[in-house]
Design a protein around this motif. Structure first.
Motif, PDB file in Angstrom:
ATOM      1  N   CYS A   2       0.868  -1.174   0.000  1.00  0.00           N
ATOM      2  CA  CYS A   2       0.000   0.000   0.000  1.00  0.00           C
ATOM      3  C   CYS A   2       0.899   1.216   0.000  1.00  0.00           C
ATOM      4  O   CYS A   2       1.608   1.474   0.969  1.00  0.00           O
ATOM      5  CB  CYS A   2      -0.902   0.001   1.239  1.00  0.00           C
ATOM      6  N   GLY A   3       0.881   1.971  -1.101  1.00  0.00           N
ATOM      7  CA  GLY A   3       1.775   3.100  -1.220  1.00  0.00           C
ATOM      8  C   GLY A   3       1.092   4.434  -1.414  1.00  0.00           C
ATOM      9  O   GLY A   3       1.757   5.462  -1.584  1.00  0.00           O
ATOM     10  N   ARG A   4      -0.238   4.437  -1.387  1.00  0.00           N
ATOM     11  CA  ARG A   4      -0.976   5.687  -1.547  1.00  0.00           C
ATOM     12  C   ARG A   4      -2.399   5.490  -1.007  1.00  0.00           C
ATOM     13  O   ARG A   4      -3.018   4.442  -1.270  1.00  0.00           O
ATOM     14  CB  ARG A   4      -1.035   6.074  -3.034  1.00  0.00           C
ATOM     15  N   TYR A   5      -2.908   6.464  -0.283  1.00  0.00           N
ATOM     16  CA  TYR A   5      -4.283   6.353   0.192  1.00  0.00           C
ATOM     17  C   TYR A   5      -4.898   7.743   0.348  1.00  0.00           C
ATOM     18  O   TYR A   5      -4.221   8.771   0.186  1.00  0.00           O
ATOM     19  CB  TYR A   5      -4.369   5.556   1.499  1.00  0.00           C
ATOM     20  N   SER A   6      -6.201   7.782   0.653  1.00  0.00           N
ATOM     21  CA  SER A   6      -6.916   9.052   0.782  1.00  0.00           C
ATOM     22  C   SER A   6      -7.563   9.153   2.153  1.00  0.00           C
ATOM     23  O   SER A   6      -7.900   8.149   2.786  1.00  0.00           O
ATOM     24  CB  SER A   6      -7.989   9.197  -0.302  1.00  0.00           C
ATOM     25  N   LEU A   7      -7.737  10.392   2.595  1.00  0.00           N
ATOM     26  CA  LEU A   7      -8.454  10.703   3.836  1.00  0.00           C
ATOM     27  C   LEU A   7      -9.181  12.015   3.585  1.00  0.00           C
ATOM     28  O   LEU A   7      -8.778  13.082   4.030  1.00  0.00           O
ATOM     29  CB  LEU A   7      -7.474  10.817   5.008  1.00  0.00           C
ATOM     30  N   SER A   8     -10.269  11.909   2.834  1.00  0.00           N
ATOM     31  CA  SER A   8     -10.934  13.102   2.312  1.00  0.00           C
ATOM     32  C   SER A   8     -12.044  13.635   3.210  1.00  0.00           C
ATOM     33  O   SER A   8     -12.774  14.540   2.822  1.00  0.00           O
ATOM     34  CB  SER A   8     -11.508  12.797   0.922  1.00  0.00           C
ATOM     35  N   LYS A   9     -12.160  13.087   4.408  1.00  0.00           N
ATOM     36  CA  LYS A   9     -13.179  13.556   5.343  1.00  0.00           C
ATOM     37  C   LYS A   9     -12.682  14.777   6.116  1.00  0.00           C
ATOM     38  O   LYS A   9     -11.493  15.076   6.161  1.00  0.00           O
ATOM     39  CB  LYS A   9     -13.548  12.450   6.323  1.00  0.00           C
ATOM     40  N   SER A  10     -13.607  15.472   6.755  1.00  0.00           N
ATOM     41  CA  SER A  10     -13.258  16.676   7.515  1.00  0.00           C
ATOM     42  C   SER A  10     -12.740  16.316   8.906  1.00  0.00           C
ATOM     43  O   SER A  10     -12.892  15.180   9.380  1.00  0.00           O
ATOM     44  CB  SER A  10     -14.488  17.571   7.665  1.00  0.00           C
ATOM     45  N   LYS A  11     -12.159  17.299   9.557  1.00  0.00           N
ATOM     46  CA  LYS A  11     -11.679  17.126  10.926  1.00  0.00           C
ATOM     47  C   LYS A  11     -12.830  16.707  11.840  1.00  0.00           C
ATOM     48  O   LYS A  11     -12.678  15.812  12.688  1.00  0.00           O
ATOM     49  CB  LYS A  11     -11.045  18.431  11.414  1.00  0.00           C
ATOM     50  N   LEU A  12     -13.995  17.335  11.687  1.00  0.00           N
ATOM     51  CA  LEU A  12     -15.151  17.011  12.523  1.00  0.00           C
ATOM     52  C   LEU A  12     -15.598  15.567  12.307  1.00  0.00           C
ATOM     53  O   LEU A  12     -15.913  14.850  13.265  1.00  0.00           O
ATOM     54  CB  LEU A  12     -16.304  17.967  12.216  1.00  0.00           C
ATOM     55  N   GLU A  13     -15.622  15.136  11.054  1.00  0.00           N
ATOM     56  CA  GLU A  13     -16.024  13.761  10.757  1.00  0.00           C
ATOM     57  C   GLU A  13     -15.062  12.763  11.388  1.00  0.00           C
ATOM     58  O   GLU A  13     -15.469  11.706  11.900  1.00  0.00           O
ATOM     59  CB  GLU A  13     -16.087  13.549   9.246  1.00  0.00           C
ATOM     60  N   LEU A  14     -13.775  13.084  11.359  1.00  0.00           N
ATOM     61  CA  LEU A  14     -12.781  12.210  11.971  1.00  0.00           C
ATOM     62  C   LEU A  14     -12.980  12.136  13.482  1.00  0.00           C
ATOM     63  O   LEU A  14     -12.931  11.053  14.073  1.00  0.00           O
ATOM     64  CB  LEU A  14     -11.377  12.714  11.651  1.00  0.00           C
ATOM     65  N   GLU A  15     -13.196  13.285  14.102  1.00  0.00           N
ATOM     66  CA  GLU A  15     -13.376  13.298  15.548  1.00  0.00           C
ATOM     67  C   GLU A  15     -14.629  12.531  15.963  1.00  0.00           C
ATOM     68  O   GLU A  15     -14.625  11.807  16.966  1.00  0.00           O
ATOM     69  CB  GLU A  15     -13.441  14.741  16.048  1.00  0.00           C
ATOM     70  N   GLU A  16     -15.699  12.668  15.192  1.00  0.00           N
ATOM     71  CA  GLU A  16     -16.936  11.969  15.527  1.00  0.00           C
ATOM     72  C   GLU A  16     -16.797  10.459  15.317  1.00  0.00           C
ATOM     73  O   GLU A  16     -17.267   9.659  16.128  1.00  0.00           O
ATOM     74  CB  GLU A  16     -18.084  12.519  14.675  1.00  0.00           C
ATOM     75  N   ARG A  17     -16.143  10.081  14.227  1.00  0.00           N
ATOM     76  CA  ARG A  17     -15.988   8.644  13.932  1.00  0.00           C
ATOM     77  C   ARG A  17     -15.144   7.934  14.987  1.00  0.00           C
ATOM     78  O   ARG A  17     -15.453   6.812  15.413  1.00  0.00           O
ATOM     79  CB  ARG A  17     -15.368   8.491  12.546  1.00  0.00           C
ATOM     80  N   TYR A  18     -14.054   8.564  15.405  1.00  0.00           N
ATOM     81  CA  TYR A  18     -13.124   7.904  16.323  1.00  0.00           C
ATOM     82  C   TYR A  18     -13.300   8.324  17.776  1.00  0.00           C
ATOM     83  O   TYR A  18     -12.593   7.810  18.639  1.00  0.00           O
ATOM     84  CB  TYR A  18     -11.688   8.159  15.872  1.00  0.00           C
ATOM     85  N   GLN A  19     -14.229   9.260  18.025  1.00  0.00           N
ATOM     86  CA  GLN A  19     -14.430   9.748  19.394  1.00  0.00           C
ATOM     87  C   GLN A  19     -13.092  10.141  20.010  1.00  0.00           C
ATOM     88  O   GLN A  19     -12.739   9.740  21.132  1.00  0.00           O
ATOM     89  CB  GLN A  19     -15.136   8.695  20.235  1.00  0.00           C
ATOM     90  N   GLY A  48      -6.964  10.647  21.378  1.00  0.00           N
ATOM     91  CA  GLY A  48      -6.589  11.816  20.593  1.00  0.00           C
ATOM     92  C   GLY A  48      -5.817  11.417  19.352  1.00  0.00           C
ATOM     93  O   GLY A  48      -5.246  10.332  19.291  1.00  0.00           O
ATOM     94  N   PHE A  49      -5.820  12.300  18.370  1.00  0.00           N
ATOM     95  CA  PHE A  49      -5.073  12.054  17.141  1.00  0.00           C
ATOM     96  C   PHE A  49      -3.633  12.539  17.306  1.00  0.00           C
ATOM     97  O   PHE A  49      -3.380  13.586  17.910  1.00  0.00           O
ATOM     98  CB  PHE A  49      -5.700  12.797  15.964  1.00  0.00           C
ATOM     99  N   SER A  50      -2.710  11.779  16.774  1.00  0.00           N
ATOM    100  CA  SER A  50      -1.320  12.198  16.659  1.00  0.00           C
ATOM    101  C   SER A  50      -1.023  12.376  15.180  1.00  0.00           C
ATOM    102  O   SER A  50      -1.702  11.794  14.330  1.00  0.00           O
ATOM    103  CB  SER A  50      -0.384  11.144  17.256  1.00  0.00           C
ATOM    104  N   HIS A  51      -0.023  13.174  14.854  1.00  0.00           N
ATOM    105  CA  HIS A  51       0.397  13.326  13.463  1.00  0.00           C
ATOM    106  C   HIS A  51       1.802  12.750  13.316  1.00  0.00           C
ATOM    107  O   HIS A  51       2.756  13.276  13.889  1.00  0.00           O
ATOM    108  CB  HIS A  51       0.370  14.802  13.047  1.00  0.00           C
TER     109      HIS A  51
END
Length: 232
Positions: A2-19, A48-51
């Motif tokens: 796997c050498g390429r992927y997408s994450l096209s959702k918003s910050k809010l959507e990410l926070e809601e999905r992963y709590q 929390g999310f890390s980068h």
């Protein structure tokens, strides 16, 4: 791989999905590539999310950069590899995504890009491992890789490997530091083909510098001259 992927959702959507809380700014990403800084959720900080940077500098490098970073590791042999054994035991992560790309060989020189998503195009998680190391300047950096496995029937038509997609109900187990090895290995199953879909996308995805919504648009299949025509 796997050498390429997408994450096209918003910050809010990410926070809601992963709590989970995302303190850093985030713009939707359409063409994520190795070495780039992207959101993950680690076993050390599951709320929390890390980068982290995509591409592990493994523990055996003894705090010195290595020439080749690992962006993937095979799930089938993860407990046998000394370079990843510690990460598998202690440093697991979820890598949020909403699609990944693979290229199908057509003839000797042509490769057609495909995007794979869940059937409902919702967010999902790759199984990841993360690592911490000190670079030449004494700065601590964090990196991750994505585990891969044999392809399901949908992906097999395009590529001989696919990323491990963790079912939503197994995400907490993957992050749980007390999960047994047997439990973890049982999570690393091939995601069922009937829960996914795929379509051809624009060759814009071939170039890492392109990171726009246009990349995710469905295209007509490549014709015999290697031309693409965007729908719409």
């Amino acid at each position: 791989m796997c050498g390429r992927y997408s994450l096209s959702k918003s910050k809010l959507e990410l926070e809601e999905r992963y709590q989970a809380e995302m303190l850093e700014a985030f713009d939707p990403r359409y063409n994520i590539a190795p070495t780039q800084l992207v959101p993950v959720i680690t076993s050390d900080s599951p709320r929390g999310f890390s980068h982290f940077y995509w591409g592990i500098t493994p523990e055996f490098s003894k705090n010195k950069p290595v020439s080749q970073k690992f962006i993937n590791a095979r799930a089938e042999t993860i407990t046998e590899k000394i370079s990843f054994k510690s990460s598998f035991e202690k440093r697991r992560c979820l890598v949020p995504a909403d699609g990944f790309f693979e290229w199908k060989k057509v003839g000797k020189k042509i490769r057609v890009p495909y995007r794979f998503t869940l059937a409902d195009e919702s967010l999902f998680s790759f199984a990841g491992l993360w690592e911490e190391y000190e670079n030449e300047n004494g700065i601590i950096q964090h990196t991750f890789l994505i585990l891969t496995t044999s392809p399901n029937g949908l992906v097999a038509d395009v590529h001989d490997r696919m990323p491990v997609i963790i079912k939503k109900e197994d995400e907490k187990k993957w992050l749980d530091k007390y999960s047994s090895e047997d439990t973890l290995l049982d999570i690393l199953k091939i995601y069922p083909a009937d829960g996914m879909m795929s379509y051809t996308v624009s060759p814009l995805v071939n170039h890492v510098g392109n990171d726009s919504p246009q990349i995710l648009r469905k295209t007509s299949p490549m014709d015999q001259f290697g031309n693409y025509t965007l729908f719409g």
